[in-house]
Design a protein around this motif. Structure first.
Motif, PDB file in Angstrom:
ATOM      1  N   SER A  16     -13.461 -43.183   1.359  1.00 16.59           N
ATOM      2  CA  SER A  16     -14.372 -42.119   1.792  1.00 16.59           C
ATOM      3  C   SER A  16     -13.606 -40.792   1.760  1.00 16.59           C
ATOM      4  N   GLU A  17     -14.369 -39.693   1.898  1.00 14.85           N
ATOM      5  CA  GLU A  17     -13.714 -38.375   1.874  1.00 14.85           C
ATOM      6  C   GLU A  17     -12.729 -38.230   3.020  1.00 14.85           C
ATOM      7  N   ASP A  18     -13.144 -38.774   4.163  1.00 11.54           N
ATOM      8  CA  ASP A  18     -12.282 -38.706   5.347  1.00 11.54           C
ATOM      9  C   ASP A  18     -10.963 -39.431   5.115  1.00 11.54           C
ATOM     10  N   MET A  19     -11.098 -40.617   4.533  1.00 18.34           N
ATOM     11  CA  MET A  19      -9.890 -41.408   4.262  1.00 18.34           C
ATOM     12  C   MET A  19      -9.049 -40.755   3.175  1.00 18.34           C
ATOM     13  N   GLU A  20      -9.726 -40.058   2.272  1.00 18.17           N
ATOM     14  CA  GLU A  20      -8.967 -39.381   1.209  1.00 18.17           C
ATOM     15  C   GLU A  20      -8.123 -38.239   1.805  1.00 18.17           C
ATOM     16  N   ARG A  21      -8.722 -37.518   2.770  1.00 20.14           N
ATOM     17  CA  ARG A  21      -7.959 -36.454   3.448  1.00 20.14           C
ATOM     18  C   ARG A  21      -6.729 -37.047   4.125  1.00 20.14           C
ATOM     19  N   ARG A  22      -6.936 -38.224   4.746  1.00 16.19           N
ATOM     20  CA  ARG A  22      -5.827 -38.874   5.461  1.00 16.19           C
ATOM     21  C   ARG A  22      -4.723 -39.286   4.474  1.00 16.19           C
ATOM     22  N   GLY A  45     -12.606 -54.318  -7.447  1.00 15.03           N
ATOM     23  CA  GLY A  45     -13.815 -53.710  -8.036  1.00 15.03           C
ATOM     24  C   GLY A  45     -13.510 -52.544  -8.966  1.00 15.03           C
ATOM     25  N   GLY A  46     -14.480 -52.203  -9.853  1.00 11.41           N
ATOM     26  CA  GLY A  46     -14.301 -51.137 -10.828  1.00 11.41           C
ATOM     27  C   GLY A  46     -14.003 -49.779 -10.204  1.00 11.41           C
ATOM     28  N   SER A  47     -14.790 -49.379  -9.173  1.00 15.21           N
ATOM     29  CA  SER A  47     -14.611 -48.027  -8.617  1.00 15.21           C
ATOM     30  C   SER A  47     -13.280 -47.929  -7.859  1.00 15.21           C
ATOM     31  N   THR A  48     -12.874 -49.023  -7.196  1.00 14.80           N
ATOM     32  CA  THR A  48     -11.573 -49.023  -6.490  1.00 14.80           C
ATOM     33  C   THR A  48     -10.456 -48.819  -7.500  1.00 14.80           C
ATOM     34  N   ARG A  49     -10.602 -49.479  -8.649  1.00 11.65           N
ATOM     35  CA  ARG A  49      -9.554 -49.378  -9.670  1.00 11.65           C
ATOM     36  C   ARG A  49      -9.458 -47.955 -10.200  1.00 11.65           C
ATOM     37  N   GLU A  50     -10.629 -47.342 -10.438  1.00  7.68           N
ATOM     38  CA  GLU A  50     -10.625 -45.950 -10.911  1.00  7.68           C
ATOM     39  C   GLU A  50      -9.925 -45.046  -9.906  1.00  7.68           C
ATOM     40  N   ARG A  51     -10.196 -45.292  -8.619  1.00 12.23           N
ATOM     41  CA  ARG A  51      -9.550 -44.458  -7.575  1.00 12.23           C
ATOM     42  C   ARG A  51      -8.040 -44.623  -7.625  1.00 12.23           C
ATOM     43  N   THR A  52      -7.580 -45.862  -7.815  1.00 10.31           N
ATOM     44  CA  THR A  52      -6.122 -46.090  -7.901  1.00 10.31           C
ATOM     45  C   THR A  52      -5.546 -45.273  -9.051  1.00 10.31           C
ATOM     46  N   HIS A  53      -6.173 -45.381 -10.247  1.00 10.02           N
ATOM     47  CA  HIS A  53      -5.625 -44.677 -11.415  1.00 10.02           C
ATOM     48  C   HIS A  53      -5.580 -43.179 -11.157  1.00 10.02           C
TER      49      HIS A  53
END
Ligand code: FAD
Length: 288
Positions: A16-22, A45-53
């Motif tokens: 989430s945006e909040d977790m991204e700020r953290r 999952g696909g979206s989690t993987r994209e976030r990692t990259h």
């Protein structure tokens, strides 16, 4: 401890945006400790993987950090994994943590390699070596992986990964220094000489920690479990206990000559900072 140890930090991709700020706050606050590398875990999952990259690329390109992307064999063809590896190489990411990953239907269910994929971590390492001269870390399990039949089997598998081209191994978390020391002794006797970096858990949610430990076969000594008794509603004290337990473990290992630690940060900067401070790791330029 006379010289301060070398440290590395592991993050997870935020949901989430909040977790991204953290996460970015965590990165900003831990960067002055000059980690040897920072790594980002990889989900199913696909979206989690994209976030990692995306986070790994940002860490490397925008922050200039030695960033490592975790990557697994699960639910992907070789071509898909090779594309990720080529993308990392082209964007200047030179480190990966190469893993088999857990079964798609969850830990405890039977692992089936993807028919067109890399079957195990050793195969993935060989594939990555064909793409670029990555610095490759792998996982290892001082209390043995749940699917390994014995310590000898665990060490054989680690040896396969090193022979395939891995540069170091990071351990699953553990709490008893003797568990790690016995494991390293066995590994050295098997002729494996790469660094075996202790993975130090900074999870102060004790119920969550118990669940994780049960799933991955890590034991929690009673003397540590009792420290959390009665603290279910007291996160502040749990944090203090967690930093103390982690620093005590590191210091005991340091007494035996261990000089590198990898922290599972849970994206919580305070816990990593206080633990590092207790170990004598300070910000660049700050005297001890
Ligand atoms: P491998 O080393 O490939 O082997 C695991 C088991 O498979 C072995 O014990 C053996 O029983 C069996 N095996 C291996 N080779 C063969 C073979 N050729 N034939 C038959 N059986 C074989 N998981 C994630 O999903 N994302 C992450 O980001 C992530 N990060 C991690 C970071 C660290 C430091 C560690 C320690 C673990 C991490 N994990 C992660 C968890 C990891 O994916 C699981 O523990 C997984 O079950 C095993 O991965 P591995 O790379 O150790 O597997």
């Amino acid at each position: 401890m006379t010289t301060s140890p070398v440290v590395s930090f592991e993050f997870f991709p935020p949901k989430s945006e909040d977790m991204e700020r953290r996460l970015w706050e965590c990165v900003q606050r831990l960067t002055p400790l000059r980690p040897q590398f920072v790594s980002v875990t990889y989900g199913a999952g696909g979206s989690t993987r994209e976030r990692t990259h995306s986070i790994v690329r940002q860490l490397a390109q925008d922050r200039g950090l030695p960033a490592a992307g975790h990557i697994t064999c699960v639910a992907a063809t070789r071509e898909e994994i090779d594309d990720v590896l080529r993308g990392y190489w082209e964007s200047g990411v030179r480190r990966i943590v190469a893993l088999r990953g857990d079964p798609v239907s969850g830990i405890g269910s039977r692992y089936e390699p993807h028919p067109g994929g890399y079957a195990y971590a050793a195969d993935l390492i060989a594939g990555a070596r064909r793409i670029g001269q990555f610095d490759i870390s792998v996982g290892c399990y001082p209390e043995i992986h749940p699917e390994a039949s014995s310590l000898a089997d665990e060490i054989d598998n680690l040896k396969r990964k090193i022979d395939a081209g891995a540069d170091r191994a990071i351990t699953q978390f553990f709490f008893d220094p003797s568990v790690y020391l016995r494991f390293v002794d066995g590994v050295r006797k098997a002729g494996v000489n790469v660094p075996i970096i202790p993975g130090i858990m900074l999870q102060s949610n004790f119920k969550g920690l118990r669940r994780m430990a049960a799933m991955c076969g890590a034991s929690i000594p009673e003397r540590i479990a009792t420290l959390y008794d009665g603290l279910d509603e007291d996160p502040e004290t749990r944090d203090l206990v967690t930093a103390h337990v982690a620093a005590d473990l590191c210091n005991r290992l340091a007494e035996q000559g261990v000089a590198e630690f990898h922290f599972y940060t849970m994206n919580r900067p305070g816990l990593s900072l206080s633990t590092c401070r207790l170990l004598g790791v300070r910000q660049h330029g700050e005297s001890i």
